[in-house]
Design an enzyme around this catalytic site. Sequence first.
Site, PDB file in Angstrom:
ATOM      1  N   THR C  11      48.388  30.221  42.210  1.00  0.00           N
ATOM      2  CA  THR C  11      47.347  29.980  41.002  1.00  0.00           C
ATOM      3  C   THR C  11      47.983  29.394  39.866  1.00  0.00           C
ATOM      4  O   THR C  11      47.384  28.398  39.520  1.00  0.00           O
ATOM      5  CB  THR C  11      47.079  31.325  40.409  1.00  0.00           C
ATOM      6  OG1 THR C  11      46.474  31.918  41.967  1.00  0.00           O
ATOM      7  CG2 THR C  11      45.669  31.404  39.751  1.00  0.00           C
ATOM      8  N   CYS C 146      47.831  36.098  30.644  1.00  0.00           N
ATOM      9  CA  CYS C 146      46.583  35.190  30.231  1.00  0.00           C
ATOM     10  C   CYS C 146      45.978  35.959  29.257  1.00  0.00           C
ATOM     11  O   CYS C 146      45.623  35.472  28.290  1.00  0.00           O
ATOM     12  CB  CYS C 146      45.656  35.169  31.391  1.00  0.00           C
ATOM     13  SG  CYS C 146      45.542  36.642  32.546  1.00  0.00           S
ATOM     14  N   ASN C 147      45.813  37.322  29.216  1.00  0.00           N
ATOM     15  CA  ASN C 147      45.156  37.996  28.155  1.00  0.00           C
ATOM     16  C   ASN C 147      46.231  38.009  26.888  1.00  0.00           C
ATOM     17  O   ASN C 147      45.701  37.836  25.785  1.00  0.00           O
ATOM     18  CB  ASN C 147      45.161  39.553  28.875  1.00  0.00           C
ATOM     19  CG  ASN C 147      43.892  39.778  29.662  1.00  0.00           C
ATOM     20  OD1 ASN C 147      42.820  39.504  29.292  1.00  0.00           O
ATOM     21  ND2 ASN C 147      44.315  40.480  30.777  1.00  0.00           N
ATOM     22  N   HIS C 199      48.807  45.648  26.792  1.00  0.00           N
ATOM     23  CA  HIS C 199      48.671  44.282  26.250  1.00  0.00           C
ATOM     24  C   HIS C 199      48.841  44.340  24.857  1.00  0.00           C
ATOM     25  O   HIS C 199      49.161  43.102  24.293  1.00  0.00           O
ATOM     26  CB  HIS C 199      46.977  43.978  26.496  1.00  0.00           C
ATOM     27  CG  HIS C 199      46.388  44.165  28.003  1.00  0.00           C
ATOM     28  ND1 HIS C 199      46.096  45.236  28.390  1.00  0.00           N
ATOM     29  CD2 HIS C 199      46.924  42.996  29.004  1.00  0.00           C
ATOM     30  CE1 HIS C 199      45.766  45.070  29.832  1.00  0.00           C
ATOM     31  NE2 HIS C 199      46.252  43.789  29.942  1.00  0.00           N
ATOM     32  N   HIS C 225      38.274  36.752  32.178  1.00  0.00           N
ATOM     33  CA  HIS C 225      38.152  38.110  31.455  1.00  0.00           C
ATOM     34  C   HIS C 225      37.340  38.078  30.077  1.00  0.00           C
ATOM     35  O   HIS C 225      37.334  36.891  29.417  1.00  0.00           O
ATOM     36  CB  HIS C 225      39.710  38.445  30.676  1.00  0.00           C
ATOM     37  CG  HIS C 225      40.747  38.339  31.843  1.00  0.00           C
ATOM     38  ND1 HIS C 225      40.533  39.359  32.944  1.00  0.00           N
ATOM     39  CD2 HIS C 225      41.856  37.401  31.748  1.00  0.00           C
ATOM     40  CE1 HIS C 225      41.782  39.022  33.837  1.00  0.00           C
ATOM     41  NE2 HIS C 225      42.594  38.121  33.230  1.00  0.00           N
TER      42      HIS C 225
END
Lengths: 341, 341, 341, 341
Positions: C11, C146-147, C199, C225
């Site tokens: 990905t 990514c978050n 996170h 998200h």
Amino acid sequence: MVKVVIAGCGTIGKRVAEAVKKQDDMELYGIADVSQTGGLRTVLSEDGPLHGTHLYASNQEGKENLEEQGFYVEGLLEDQLDEIDVVVDCTPPGVDEANKENLYEPNDVKAVFQGGASDDIAEVKFNADANYEEARGEDFVKVVSCNTTSLSRTMSVVDERFGVESATANLVRRGGDIPQDGRGPINSTIPVTEVPSHHGPDVQAVMPELDITTLAVKVPVTFGHVHMVTVDLEEDISEEEAVQAFEDQPRVRLINAGEGYDSTGKVHEMMRDLERPRSDMPEAGVWRETIDVEDGKLRWIHMVHQESIVVPDNVDAIRAMFDMEDKETSIEMTNEKMHIE
Amino acid sequence: MVKVVIAGCGTIGKRVAEAVKKQDDMELYGIADVSQTGGLRTVLSEDGPLHGTHLYASNQEGKENLEEQGFYVEGLLEDQLDEIDVVVDCTPPGVDEANKENLYEPNDVKAVFQGGASDDIAEVKFNADANYEEARGEDFVKVVSCNTTSLSRTMSVVDERFGVESATANLVRRGGDIPQDGRGPINSTIPVTEVPSHHGPDVQAVMPELDITTLAVKVPVTFGHVHMVTVDLEEDISEEEAVQAFEDQPRVRLINAGEGYDSTGKVHEMMRDLERPRSDMPEAGVWRETIDVEDGKLRWIHMVHQESIVVPDNVDAIRAMFDMEDKETSIEMTNEKMHIE
Amino acid sequence: MVKVVIAGCGTIGKRVAEAVKKQDDMELYGIADVSQTGGLRTVLSEDGPLHGTHLYASNQEGKENLEEQGFYVEGLLEDQLDEIDVVVDCTPPGVDEANKENLYEPNDVKAVFQGGASDDIAEVKFNADANYEEARGEDFVKVVSCNTTSLSRTMSVVDERFGVESATANLVRRGGDIPQDGRGPINSTIPVTEVPSHHGPDVQAVMPELDITTLAVKVPVTFGHVHMVTVDLEEDISEEEAVQAFEDQPRVRLINAGEGYDSTGKVHEMMRDLERPRSDMPEAGVWRETIDVEDGKLRWIHMVHQESIVVPDNVDAIRAMFDMEDKETSIEMTNEKMHIE
Amino acid sequence: MVKVVIAGCGTIGKRVAEAVKKQDDMELYGIADVSQTGGLRTVLSEDGPLHGTHLYASNQEGKENLEEQGFYVEGLLEDQLDEIDVVVDCTPPGVDEANKENLYEPNDVKAVFQGGASDDIAEVKFNADANYEEARGEDFVKVVSCNTTSLSRTMSVVDERFGVESATANLVRRGGDIPQDGRGPINSTIPVTEVPSHHGPDVQAVMPELDITTLAVKVPVTFGHVHMVTVDLEEDISEEEAVQAFEDQPRVRLINAGEGYDSTGKVHEMMRDLERPRSDMPEAGVWRETIDVEDGKLRWIHMVHQESIVVPDNVDAIRAMFDMEDKETSIEMTNEKMHIE
């Protein structure tokens, strides 16, 4: 015995009808509707839980509809108003207001309205845990919506015990119920662009002093909203005290993710395995492992079964309006008959 | 009374345990497992439908697991084999074979296996409607899978009444069950690239003469497979005859889409509204409006509740293996106790 | 020119490879992998965006795999290490660590790792907006997930302009990517029971002074998200100032829900209509209407395209590690070549 | 050069506009619409693929709408009819009919309609592979729907080569497109209760001799229908011949599940990795492994990208209606410009 009619036999109505039927101190006089839905047909069928309940039509056109669709209709709701004490009105917004004006007020019939009704339909908004007393003797009461009910139940015990300075709840709402297959989304997350969302003020309708702000999104699930909650407490507490507070709240259920109940799907299965009617969970479900206390902040994640959580509060609202029992007794009675532990 | 143990208390096992418990002519001696699942914990809990049922461990390691996880274990399954008559083995493929070799065969205990087991685990594959007689007196029987069961039930009555020349069934399978949230797909249709799929030969295991071919895909739903079926009949019939055939089949349920039951979600809601345990539908559900006859071809669409459809057949398999009742009586007894109309 | 190899063409890897290929000041020397995936096959195919790129095997077994599967393999990655300057390692956790120890360290090759890698794989965690300078001259850098990237981009500009006292972000994560159809959930919301979630600390790895707490759930969507964010500011500001801050941040995209882009699905469609490669959105997308300022609190909702948001930061990390450009120039160069406005 | 206007810039319209723009022998004169959608805004934006295309309003009210929403409108469509040759009408059913009567017929403008239009809007229904010749010189042509297009493409080559005695196709339809997040179902399979479904007669509109019957269900996915097909052939063939037939059909794409493309999600990812505009797949995609021949029966499973499959046929329809090229040349020209291999 208080005689109760349920008007509008949809998601909420059919459940409240059955809950009322199970109580010893009230009588399910009948249900009223205007047209066929799968739900109405099933609950009245020979094997259905409301088989034998009198069906009234809410109006003349509804009577014709229902008869054409094969239902046996006892008569019009308006002709029964002398006989009954209260209507739990679960009809769509707008219809409920017309009913109030045309049926309930002129005939001195009390009424309980639902979360979707307009705010001015009743002065008192109601959640049994948060403000039972305020409904005493009232003619019209509006039970708050499912999201608001879960927040009122959890916030009321936290506020009472530890004092809430301010709270933030972020809501992840289901897109539609199990039979609502015309509703989406299929594969999308939809933000409520009104920030803060209306859920905060909705909670304040039953807890006016509470400083609470909410944001919300909608997602492709059919069973259960999930809330992520952060509360600034007035005093510092231990995690055990927080857990204990939720354990003591009779309509909050602590769920152990570590025992295999770590998602809304698995909690749904728990309700199925308990053989609860419709796999309903009228309790707010707090995942025990998510309860966290740090530096005077309390956090947790809970789930809300959107279809059934308001049902016991509808029953309690009736008791409060007719001054039948005090809060603790009513909650206990309702819970016992509904098998809420 | 036939003493029954259920080994493996998962999706099928917990349901069969409860169905056996409801019968008058067999005794649920106990259940056996090796480790915690949410299902096991719930059904044995104070409010659970199997509360009080004896729990055995399938092996020593399982005993330690279960005890560590807080379960009370009566003892090892292997120490009970003298006392019991039959095990309904709902353990994963591979475990069932080891159980047969190590436990059932040496101890002269009969066993019923499930659709996921290897084909040679039992000579007789079983569907109550299609071949009840073949299981009479057998020691080992394999109840066919959910998709196969629905096809056997519908095909057996169609074949018996009108003669099936050949049949094609195209299967739209659910991705995972309600609590199986680790399974996908989220947003994808997955073809079974083996064409024809194994479901045709699976049906032939109980109806060897039937010419049937199947194709299949998997989709993102959790409740119910759906089959699109086309049958070439040996004789021309009317639509009414086809409808009547399905109406006469005691484990086929005709569903009226036009009455508000026009999707798997709405049929799920029907089961919820009937307050069926777990909202299960052990019947194959044929949508009445989809039954179509034209030029000697019969077509229809039915749904299959993958979790519960094989449960009554497991009960019947026991009666057949112990020569307790004939087919019609057994089906009637099982249906009555399970409230299948 | 800096010679770059991408190891692991999944990905992230395939996207970084194409982004590197588009830059003028670095050379895509090749990609390395060990086995077939649909992605590898497609991007290298005649019509694929990496057609003609040299494919190396990450090890001998991988070489045999790939050749068996019909790929032409130039040779082993280990034999190219003298020729290249840096590897962007997008291999699974564990493999990346072994690569570092066995390949990169002994051969003096720099490496960029991804958010899934263990925290001690590189001293410097990296987000171009938050801490570009810290990666200057480093041999090993880990680009955050990514978050974390979306939170770092938005928080860094808010903190810089207005000062963040404390922040809460509640994350609604996608269950799996478009091709990951083995992943669920299908119809369930799964809370991250670790509260607060990881996170928050992840953001602190690039913004150590930031007081941020996060909670998270997982839902059945495949694209994006969504974060609900609440920030206590050090100073009071106007909504316009908040909007302006996001508009000035080059990798934050303001989205107007009112213009028809009011869900992740509709933003996905926007990327499709812009004919962005793969419909990717490497920017963090903040819905303009959700930006709310009240009593010194700033709130907003943003979406994160989980597959592409870290790609530009990978390119910038290379420039920082080789001391090629300053932060603003690198961001501008990367954005221009990737058509990020 | 044929001057083309696209009326209705939705899912189909925006794609046809871009396809027409890419052709050398026709001119995209403009697009016409009545109100904002996210799609219209994006494709006309500075980075959009239709930036600079003239936007007309379909009527006066539409002009005001569009201008209020910030669009620059060149004028009314009706004032351009002297200048243009053909309208590809992608407006909703009903609007298209009114357009035909009020705009196209009185002004001698030809028009291409879409699959959703009423059947009598044009005598000739069109699929380039199945009946290109029939559209020659016609004023009005209706391009058949996405499901019908895929069946026409595959059936036409099978029928031509081997002769189709009769065919059955079972359709598994997507619930809504990526941006259509108001559409469900979320978790339900919905049978089309009309059996046989309308798709069979729809195919017969372009292949009148074909004996084909269809059944259909709708499921919760957003990208791609899937068809399970069974064909009785007039002659016995080998599997290789069947594969070859599909390989020779220029708008059928053979997909190798074994290479990692074993679901609609993974085929979607293939299109993304090819960096096709919008990840579209205008070809019908047949999974190679599902092609099965046995006893004169040919079976396969294919997928249909519902948003783009009809786009090349719209372009070809124009060439046929103006007698510009023969079938093979037109298909080749369209494919080349649309990068369909």
